[in-house]
Design a protein around this motif. Sequence first.
Motif, PDB file in Angstrom:
ATOM      1  N   GLN A 107       0.827  -1.200   0.000  1.00  0.00           N
ATOM      2  CA  GLN A 107       0.000   0.000   0.000  1.00  0.00           C
ATOM      3  C   GLN A 107       0.868   1.259   0.000  1.00  0.00           C
ATOM      4  OE1 GLN A 107      -2.227   0.726   3.585  1.00  0.00           O
ATOM      5  NE2 GLN A 107      -3.781   1.964   2.545  1.00  0.00           N
ATOM      6  N   GLU A 110       2.193   1.876  -3.432  1.00  0.00           N
ATOM      7  CA  GLU A 110       1.101   2.366  -4.279  1.00  0.00           C
ATOM      8  C   GLU A 110       0.838   3.852  -4.034  1.00  0.00           C
ATOM      9  OE1 GLU A 110      -3.698   1.670  -4.737  1.00  0.00           O
ATOM     10  OE2 GLU A 110      -2.471   0.029  -3.983  1.00  0.00           O
ATOM     11  N   GLU A 113       3.564   5.966  -5.507  1.00  0.00           N
ATOM     12  CA  GLU A 113       3.382   6.071  -6.959  1.00  0.00           C
ATOM     13  C   GLU A 113       2.348   7.140  -7.293  1.00  0.00           C
ATOM     14  OE1 GLU A 113       2.282   3.264 -10.828  1.00  0.00           O
ATOM     15  OE2 GLU A 113       2.453   2.371  -8.842  1.00  0.00           O
TER      16      GLU A 113
END
Length: 242
Positions: A107, A110, A113
Amino acid sequence: MSELVIEKVTKSFADKKVLEDISFTVKEGEFVSLLGPSGSGKSTLFHLIGGMYSPDSGAFYLDGKKINGKRGAISYTPQSSSLFPWRTILDNVVLGAELFAKPNYDQAREMLEKAGLSGYENAYPHQLSGGMRQRVAFVRSLLSPQSFICLDEPFSSLDEFTRLEMQRWLLSIWEENRKSVLFVTHNIEEAIYLSDRIIVLSSNPATTKREFTIPFARPRKEELLLSEEFLQWKKAVYQELR
C-alpha cells in the motif's frame, strides 16, 4: 473517518492567554482551514489537539470520546516534513503505521506512486526537493491509522508555483481518501481553494471570530483561482482578517 468537536477551549502560558473559549467542529470527511494573524495560537491549538499538553478549560472530542492530553489520537504533519534522515522514503512513510501495527509496504508503494514518487522508495530525504519531502510527509499521514489529520502550514516554505502544484496534488489525493482534515495556513487563496469551510481566529487571545462556508463544487479546477467569484470570496475573508 472522524469528527472533531472543539468545545470552549482556553489555554494560557504563564500570564499570557493564547486561546480563549475556542469552539468549532470538523465533520467527517471535511476539509477545514484555520486562518488568523501570526501568533494567534493556531499551532498551539494543534499541539492541544495532538495531546502535547492539555487545555486550561474546555475539551476536545474525537468521535464522541474526550481526547484532552491524549497522544496518538490524530495524525499530525508539521510545517517542516520532519522525515528521519537515516530512514529511506519507504521506511519514512510507514512510520505512523509501524507504531500501531505491521505496516503494509505494498500500500505504501502504491501511495508513493500516486504521489509521483515512484522510484524514490529507497532514496533518503536529503535526495528529494522540498516539495517532494512534503508529499512524503502527507503520504505518511494518510498511511497512519488515525482518520483525522492536522496539517500545520505544510506548504509555507515552498515557492508559489511549487505550492500550487502541491495544492492540486493534495486535493487529488484527499479526494480519494476523504480523511477529515484541519489545515493551518496564512494564505487566503490556499484556504479558499482547498477548504469546505474556513475558521477565522482573532489576534491574542485567539477566539473564533468568523466562519465561512465555501460553495465551490469538487473536484476543484485551477481556473477557479482566476474567477470573479473566487476574488469576491478572497476580499470577504481578507476584510475579516483585517
